[in-house]
Structures are given as structure tokens and as C-alpha cells.
Scaffold this motif. Structure first.
Motif, mmCIF file in Angstrom:
data_model
loop_
_atom_site.group_PDB
_atom_site.id
_atom_site.type_symbol
_atom_site.label_atom_id
_atom_site.label_comp_id
_atom_site.label_asym_id
_atom_site.label_seq_id
_atom_site.Cartn_x
_atom_site.Cartn_y
_atom_site.Cartn_z
ATOM 1 N N LYS A 256 37.020 29.510 41.802
ATOM 2 C CA LYS A 256 38.325 28.908 41.528
ATOM 3 C C LYS A 256 39.329 29.149 42.646
ATOM 4 C CE LYS A 256 37.783 29.468 36.520
ATOM 5 N NZ LYS A 256 38.301 30.133 35.296
ATOM 6 N N GLY A 257 38.956 29.937 43.618
ATOM 7 C CA GLY A 257 39.854 30.242 44.727
ATOM 8 C C GLY A 257 40.472 31.628 44.580
ATOM 9 N N TRP A 258 40.742 32.228 45.716
ATOM 10 C CA TRP A 258 41.321 33.571 45.735
ATOM 11 C C TRP A 258 42.666 33.595 44.995
ATOM 12 C CZ3 TRP A 258 44.722 36.161 49.782
ATOM 13 C CH2 TRP A 258 44.746 37.546 49.604
ATOM 14 N N LEU A 259 42.839 34.551 44.116
ATOM 15 C CA LEU A 259 44.047 34.751 43.301
ATOM 16 C C LEU A 259 44.201 33.714 42.190
ATOM 17 C CD1 LEU A 259 46.672 35.482 46.130
ATOM 18 C CD2 LEU A 259 45.206 37.123 44.930
ATOM 19 N N ASN A 260 43.183 32.861 41.980
ATOM 20 C CA ASN A 260 43.289 31.809 40.976
ATOM 21 C C ASN A 260 42.379 32.019 39.769
ATOM 22 O OD1 ASN A 260 45.206 30.285 42.410
ATOM 23 N ND2 ASN A 260 43.613 29.315 43.643
ATOM 24 N N GLY A 261 41.784 33.194 39.661
ATOM 25 C CA GLY A 261 40.916 33.461 38.526
ATOM 26 C C GLY A 261 41.711 33.658 37.242
ATOM 27 N N THR A 262 41.361 32.909 36.201
ATOM 28 C CA THR A 262 42.121 33.002 34.950
ATOM 29 C C THR A 262 41.777 34.254 34.162
ATOM 30 O OG1 THR A 262 40.437 31.611 33.890
ATOM 31 C CG2 THR A 262 42.403 30.515 34.748
ATOM 32 N N GLN A 263 40.509 34.643 34.121
ATOM 33 C CA GLN A 263 40.110 35.806 33.329
ATOM 34 C C GLN A 263 40.770 37.085 33.845
ATOM 35 O OE1 GLN A 263 38.753 33.707 30.832
ATOM 36 N NE2 GLN A 263 37.773 35.663 30.447
ATOM 37 N N SER A 264 40.848 37.221 35.156
ATOM 38 C CA SER A 264 41.425 38.439 35.741
ATOM 39 C C SER A 264 42.942 38.376 35.796
ATOM 40 C CB SER A 264 40.855 38.667 37.144
ATOM 41 O OG SER A 264 41.113 37.541 37.975
ATOM 42 N N GLN A 265 43.485 37.245 36.232
ATOM 43 C CA GLN A 265 44.935 37.149 36.414
ATOM 44 C C GLN A 265 45.685 37.146 35.082
ATOM 45 O OE1 GLN A 265 46.170 37.473 39.417
ATOM 46 N NE2 GLN A 265 44.114 37.467 40.289
ATOM 47 N N LEU A 266 45.035 36.695 34.016
ATOM 48 C CA LEU A 266 45.662 36.682 32.693
ATOM 49 C C LEU A 266 45.245 37.877 31.848
ATOM 50 C CD1 LEU A 266 45.372 32.869 31.854
ATOM 51 C CD2 LEU A 266 47.327 34.114 32.809
ATOM 52 N N ASP A 267 44.595 38.850 32.480
ATOM 53 C CA ASP A 267 44.237 40.132 31.847
ATOM 54 C C ASP A 267 43.260 39.997 30.686
ATOM 55 O OD1 ASP A 267 45.789 41.642 33.579
ATOM 56 O OD2 ASP A 267 47.582 41.437 32.349
ATOM 57 N N PHE A 268 42.424 38.968 30.704
ATOM 58 C CA PHE A 268 41.351 38.903 29.720
ATOM 59 C C PHE A 268 40.207 39.850 30.093
ATOM 60 C CE2 PHE A 268 43.291 34.698 28.954
ATOM 61 C CZ PHE A 268 43.445 34.780 27.575
ATOM 62 N N LEU A 269 40.025 40.043 31.389
ATOM 63 C CA LEU A 269 38.912 40.850 31.879
ATOM 64 C C LEU A 269 39.323 42.313 31.963
ATOM 65 C CD1 LEU A 269 36.012 40.648 33.019
ATOM 66 C CD2 LEU A 269 37.022 40.451 35.286
ATOM 67 N N PRO A 270 38.664 43.211 31.221
ATOM 68 C CA PRO A 270 39.025 44.628 31.241
ATOM 69 C C PRO A 270 38.520 45.327 32.505
ATOM 70 C CG PRO A 270 37.116 44.299 29.847
ATOM 71 C CD PRO A 270 37.548 42.935 30.312
ATOM 72 N N GLU A 271 39.244 46.370 32.916
ATOM 73 C CA GLU A 271 38.822 47.178 34.078
ATOM 74 C C GLU A 271 38.473 46.275 35.264
ATOM 75 O OE1 GLU A 271 39.176 50.336 33.875
ATOM 76 O OE2 GLU A 271 39.444 50.491 31.712
ATOM 77 N N SER A 272 39.295 45.258 35.488
ATOM 78 C CA SER A 272 38.958 44.259 36.497
ATOM 79 C C SER A 272 38.978 44.813 37.916
ATOM 80 C CB SER A 272 39.918 43.069 36.400
ATOM 81 O OG SER A 272 41.262 43.495 36.588
ATOM 82 N N HIS A 273 39.718 45.891 38.169
ATOM 83 C CA HIS A 273 39.788 46.431 39.529
ATOM 84 C C HIS A 273 38.823 47.595 39.747
ATOM 85 C CE1 HIS A 273 42.272 49.122 37.195
ATOM 86 N NE2 HIS A 273 42.391 49.944 38.212
ATOM 87 N N THR A 274 38.091 47.970 38.695
ATOM 88 C CA THR A 274 37.137 49.079 38.837
ATOM 89 C C THR A 274 35.728 48.610 38.494
ATOM 90 O OG1 THR A 274 37.732 49.823 36.594
ATOM 91 C CG2 THR A 274 38.862 50.876 38.450
ATOM 92 N N ASP A 275 35.262 48.900 37.268
ATOM 93 C CA ASP A 275 33.866 48.637 36.919
ATOM 94 C C ASP A 275 33.503 47.163 36.932
ATOM 95 O OD1 ASP A 275 33.785 51.340 36.576
ATOM 96 O OD2 ASP A 275 33.701 51.300 34.390
ATOM 97 N N PHE A 276 34.451 46.267 36.591
ATOM 98 C CA PHE A 276 34.122 44.852 36.432
ATOM 99 C C PHE A 276 34.651 43.993 37.582
ATOM 100 C CE2 PHE A 276 33.485 46.527 32.254
ATOM 101 C CZ PHE A 276 32.475 45.760 31.702
ATOM 102 N N PHE A 285 35.434 33.507 43.998
ATOM 103 C CA PHE A 285 34.694 33.096 45.194
ATOM 104 C C PHE A 285 33.383 32.382 44.856
ATOM 105 C CE2 PHE A 285 37.495 36.447 46.618
ATOM 106 C CZ PHE A 285 37.926 36.010 47.855
ATOM 107 N N GLY A 286 33.037 32.355 43.577
ATOM 108 C CA GLY A 286 31.837 31.674 43.142
ATOM 109 C C GLY A 286 30.556 32.389 43.551
ATOM 110 N N LEU A 287 29.451 31.708 43.324
ATOM 111 C CA LEU A 287 28.151 32.276 43.684
ATOM 112 C C LEU A 287 28.054 32.525 45.182
ATOM 113 C CD1 LEU A 287 25.301 33.125 42.861
ATOM 114 C CD2 LEU A 287 24.602 30.728 43.052
ATOM 115 N N ARG A 288 28.723 31.688 45.982
ATOM 116 C CA ARG A 288 28.696 31.889 47.437
ATOM 117 C C ARG A 288 29.248 33.246 47.826
ATOM 118 N NH1 ARG A 288 31.419 26.668 50.160
ATOM 119 N NH2 ARG A 288 33.112 27.395 48.801
#
Length: 381
Positions: A256-276, A285-288
């Protein structure tokens, strides 16, 4: 088979060798490995900025940890390999004593007692074992004929089991397994017979039920059950895995592009800066982007094995091989955990996830790896 040593003989003696040795070898730096590590940590800081919610302070703090870690790596590379071999019998009991101290005067957090605090500085003694354990088993086996006989294998298992059991009591199952693996990898590099490996597999299968019934705590059992069916508790134990797989799947090939992830930017994804954090990378950045990261990891692992194969002594070969295999396990466990293929055990993605002690420990290990790569070249401090 006794220990062996490979030495480069030049017509001019040590003076001629010093004159012809490249600067990188005199500084005991393995340039390919160093460049790969710089690429990995630089990429990690870019991903961390997004995963932390654009918190520049988090990135600066992680950058400071990296600077410290590179300094530790450089210092570790300057130490002669034979000194590591001489120091190891003192490092092991010291590390075990620190683990015992954690049981009595350790600092607790989130239901676990894993840290010691000295003069306001908090550190996790179990991290030290990630480096000390392979050094210890390699030190023990280096003075004996290889492949090791049964009684020596048993002695190594005792050396591995003692600190692993102390870490389990903290409790910290993930770290205990990693440390045990680092010691067992040395046995593998020592040429242990396949009958021992087969026996260990059979023993593990036979002990699965008793361990489940009497060895695992309730929250550890819940993690395994959640792995098998995360939808059974979508808003509880299964939340992390569900959101992680959603982030990974939504990234597609391009992301989705750098800084454009919805799961991380909207805090749906837990521990996004560590384990996940790998889920953030996959979403943005996608699969690439994931393949680029995997390529860097693969090249680091291949370089580590190259260093192990060309080591000038059995001790260096076993240590280098174990450190490389342990680094691979870090990657495998974290990615398997985030993808929902392994239980969540709190293992960070090496040199990408935010962290301090783990980063310094990993880079110290790479310093030892460089010491193995440049053994018998240049002068030592």
C-alpha cells in the motif's frame, strides 16, 4: 580427530604479512558481512518509522542502540579467538549466577521476572546466554576428539539444560528454546551422529503429552490452541494473529506504500514496532519488500556459513556455525509466528524490530563471527 589450525605463511614473516594484509583484515572487519548488516539495519529503521506511528523519537532511540551495537561488534571482533576460548569457562558461571540472581532480586513486568537493575540500568541476563552458550559448548568440545562420544554429549546437554531451566522459571519459553538451540547447534557442528539426532526426535515426540499436561502453563497452552484455531477467540487471544494475517494479505505484491498501511497506522495491529513488524513491512511494501528483506537475511546466513567452513580451528567453526544457525532460527520463529504458523512466543525480528539488549547481543555475536573470519590476520589488541 584433533583440532586443526590453518595458517598463512609468507616469505617475510609477520612484518611482510602486516604489510600485505588489507586494512579491513587489520581492523578485523569482514566487509561483505558488515555491508549486509548496514543494509539490514538501515532498512529496519525505515520500516520502524512507519511501524511506530511516525514516532521519530523511537527511530532515534533505535539508531542510538544500533550505534552502541556496532561499537560492541567492533570491540568483539578485536578479541583474539583463543582469548574467547580462555575466557569462556569464567563467562558461563557468571551468566548462570546472574540468572540465579534474577530469581531473588530480579525486576518483574507483565507477570514475568526477567530483568536485573543496577544503578538505574535494567538488563536481561538471559540475553547474555545467547552468546555465552555456544561459546561454552564449543569450548568444552574443542579440547576433545570429534565427533563427540556419548559421555561428552551428555555433559553438553547438562551445560545447556541448567541455564535453559532457569530461564523457563522466569518464565520465558521463547528465550529458553533459543538458548537451548544455540548449544545444540554446536553439537550439530561438531559432527554428532545421526542416531543421536533421531533419538532426540523420538524423545521429543514421546515427551509431548507429559509436557502438555504438566510442563506448560495455562497461557502457553492457550497460545498453541489459538494457533490451531485463532477464530475461536477473535477479540481475545486470536486478535494478534488475525490482524497480522490481515495486514500481510492486504499488502499483495506491491504493498500500500510506505506510511499508508491501515492495520498499523490505525492501531489494529498489536506490537507493530516489535514482534509483528514484519506484518507492517508486508502491508506497506508488499511481497516485494518481504523478498528483499529475506534476500538480505539469506546472504547474511550464507556469509556466516562461509566463515564457519573456512574457520581456522574447530572452536571457531563450531561457534560460527552455531551463531549463524541461531540467527536463522530467530528469523524463522518470528516470521512463522506472525504468519500464524507457530505459536506467539515473543521473539523479535532480528535487527528490524525495536529493542536494545537483543540488538546489542546479536551484534556482539556478529563481532565474534568476524573474529573467526579474520583469525590469524593482523595484530590483536
Amino acid at each position: 580427530m584433533g583440532d586443526y589450525v590453518r595458517r598463512l605463511q609468507l616469505p617475510g614473516g609477520s612484518a611482510d604479512l602486516a604489510r600485505r594484509t588489507p586494512l579491513a583484515l587489520r581492523l578485523h572487519m569482514d566487509i561483505p558481512l558488515l555491508l549486509l548488516l548496514l543494509a539490514l539495519t538501515g532498512f529496519g529503521l525505515v520500516v520502524l518509522y512507519s511501524a511506530s506511528g511516525k514516532q521519530l523519537g523511537t527511530v532515534i532511540r533505535q539508531g542510538q542502540y544500533f550505534l552502541l551495537a556496532y561499537g560492541v561488534m567492533f570491540a568483539a571482533a578485536q578479541v583474539d579467538l583463543q582469548r574467547y576460548q580462555r575466557w569462556t569457562p569464567w563467562l558461563y558461571p557468571l551468566a548462570v549466577a546472574l540468572l540465579v540472581a534474577v530469581m531473588f532480586v530480579g525486576v518483574g513486568a507483565k507477570g514475568a521476572q526477567r530483568w536485573l537493575e543496577v544503578a538505574g540500568f535494567r538488563f536481561q541476563p538471559s540475553e547474555i546466554l545467547k552468546l555465552v552458550m555456544p561459546l561454552t559448548v564449543a569450548w568444552y568440545l574443542a579440547a576433545r576428539s570429534l565427533p563427540p562420544r556419548f559421555k561428552y554429549v551428555l555433559a553438553c546437554l547438562v551445560l545447556v539444560s541448567l541455564p535453559s531451566a532457569l530461564i523457563l522459571l522466569q518464565p520465558d519459553l521463547g528465550t529458553a528454546l533459543l538458548i537451548a538451540a544455540s548449544g545444540l547447534f554446536v553439537l550439530f557442528m561438531a559432527g554428532i551422529g545421526w542416531r543421536y539426532i533421531a533419538g532426540a526426535v523420538v524423545l521429543a515426540v514421546m515427551s509431548a503429552w507429559p509436557v502438555w499436561m504438566y510442563g506448560l502453563k495455562d497461557y502457553q497452552k492457550q497460545r498453541i490452541l489459538t494457533l490451531l484455531n485463532p477464530e475461536s477467540d477473535k477479540l481475545g487471544a486470536g486478535w494478534n494473529i488475525i490482524q497480522s494475517k490481515t495486514a500481510i494479505g492486504s499488502g499483495g505484491w506491491d504493498g500500500k506504500g510506505w506510511l499508508n498501511g491501515t492495520q498499523s497506522q490505525l492501531d489494529f495491529l498489536p506490537e507493530s514496532h516489535t514482534d509483528f513488524i514484519i506484518a507492517v513491512l508486508a502491508e506497506e511494501f508488499g511481497l516485494r519488500g518481504v523478498l528483499v528483506l529475506l534476500a538480505i537475511y539469506l546472504l547474511i546466513i550464507l556469509r556466516g556459513f562461509w566463515i564457519a567452513v573456512n574457520a581456522s580451528s574447530n572452536f571457531g567453526r563450531m561457534v560460527a556455525g552455531s551463531l549463524t544457525l541461531t540467527f536463522f532460527v530467530y528469523i524463522f520463529v518470528n516470521m512463522g509466528m506472525v504468519a500464524g504458523l507457530l505459536p506467539v512466543v515473543g521473539v523479535p525480528l532480528p535487527l528490524v524490530s525495536a529493542g536494545g539488549t537483543s540488538v546489542v547481543t546479536l551484534m556482539a555475536g556478529f563481532g565474534v563471527l568476524m573474529a573467526v573470519a579474520t583469525a590469524d590476520t593482523g595484530s590483536r589488541r
